[in-house]
Design a protein around this motif. Sequence first.
Motif, short mmCIF file in Angstrom:
data_model
loop_
_atom_site.label_atom_id
_atom_site.label_comp_id
_atom_site.label_asym_id
_atom_site.label_seq_id
_atom_site.Cartn_x
_atom_site.Cartn_y
_atom_site.Cartn_z
N LEU A 134 -18.91 -58.69 -57.58
CA LEU A 134 -17.92 -57.92 -58.53
C LEU A 134 -18.15 -56.62 -59.24
O LEU A 134 -17.51 -55.86 -59.40
CB LEU A 134 -17.67 -59.13 -59.61
N THR A 137 -16.82 -54.21 -56.76
CA THR A 137 -15.40 -53.89 -56.91
C THR A 137 -15.27 -53.26 -58.12
O THR A 137 -14.11 -52.25 -58.21
CB THR A 137 -14.36 -55.29 -56.93
N VAL A 138 -15.68 -53.37 -59.40
CA VAL A 138 -15.48 -53.09 -60.69
C VAL A 138 -15.56 -51.65 -60.53
O VAL A 138 -15.32 -50.64 -61.31
CB VAL A 138 -16.28 -53.48 -61.76
N ILE A 141 -12.74 -49.56 -59.68
CA ILE A 141 -11.63 -49.46 -60.51
C ILE A 141 -12.17 -48.61 -61.80
O ILE A 141 -11.27 -47.97 -62.45
CB ILE A 141 -11.44 -50.96 -61.21
N THR A 249 -9.82 -54.82 -55.01
CA THR A 249 -10.18 -56.06 -55.85
C THR A 249 -9.08 -57.03 -55.50
O THR A 249 -9.70 -58.16 -55.20
CB THR A 249 -10.23 -55.89 -57.32
N LEU A 253 -10.19 -60.59 -53.55
CA LEU A 253 -10.04 -61.75 -54.54
C LEU A 253 -9.04 -62.86 -53.38
O LEU A 253 -9.31 -64.00 -53.25
CB LEU A 253 -9.43 -61.75 -55.66
#
Length: 410
Positions: A134, A137-138, A141, A249, A253
């Motif tokens: 995670l 992916t963050v 962003i 992301t 998911l």
Amino acid sequence: MPLALLALAVSAFGIGTTEFVMMGLLPNVADDLGTSVPTAGHLVSAYAIGVVIGAPLLTALGSRVPRKRMLLLLMALFTVGNLASALAPGFATLIMGRVLAGLPHGAFFGVGAVVAARLVREHRQARAVATMFLGLTVANIVGVPAATALGQHLGWRATFLVVTGIGLVAMAALARLVPDTPLDAHQSVGRELRALGNKQVLLGLLTAVFGFAGVFAVYSYLASMTTEAIGLGESSVTLVLALFGIGMTLGALAAGPLTDRALRPTLYGSLAALALVLVAFPFTVHVPWLALTTVAVLGAVGFMTTTPLQMLVMRKAQDAPTLASASNHSAFNLANAGGAWLGGAAIAAGWGWTSPAFVGAVLAVVGLAVAATAGLLDRERTAKGVSRVVAAGNPRTPEQVRPSSRASGS
């Protein structure tokens, strides 16, 4: 959630930021160091080459090092590489700094995935590994757009100084929060190498090299495409990168449950969709809102390939997955290097700023062909196994002897 997973996620955030931020800073670095954007694109390739070399090499060298100590050593190397990039006096030294920062990337995620799985009960292991990723992916962003904006206003060196600080924070978190985990008694370099030599593992890695190169042929030059092809201002680059990160992301998911249901169809579908989106991009780029939508969709379908490929190589490597898992990141970054180089070559040849999209589409189709070939060979192997059992007079039905979808990766 064990706090140790937070330490791994912070580390992944730093790694993801430094890996992808160069795409947004290429015009700034090119102007500052007096080179062209396609030549500056070699900085993307340099990091990727570091990952390609470092993932199998450092994983093998650290096979008998306690995992917590290995994570700290890898993050220390990452931090030094980013500091070297920030202080690089010229283009050649910046190239070396990028290679150094990339060396620990794949090994960190390979070892980190094993550590994350050990922190929780068996039925929550996949969720724990996903929590670590995670951070990656963050980073796409928040980290990459923020670091790009910082580099545009304060200079690209400031970006790498901030990432150096993130590396120091990650090291402190790893030292404080990650428990010592014992090495497996059967763990050895030879066992990992034998697992890596599995034909299906090798074909999975080859699929990643070609398929994912299609993404990076475009993503490496997205900052320049934003201003030169879409026609938006430099201030819009951070928005475009954030849209790509959001798409990435969402794709990641969606890929999880789809991969659990049908691994190979998910892989085939994502690669086919990637090729179609890349073909469409040069046509949608002339309408800003449509171009931005295409960028988000490109991030989604591109990163939908990562989960089935990761699971495929880990399942085919069976009980020696660490080196295969790390090598998968080598494959992705070889795709990064190859995609950036081929996309830059298309631009340098005068084919236009959107030409990397057509190059990427061809690469995605090649990746799909490799994946389909691997699936066909796997199905033939399974069919032969069933035939041998039937010929031997085994009373079980073919359904009873056929490998499960988890074991076969299908």
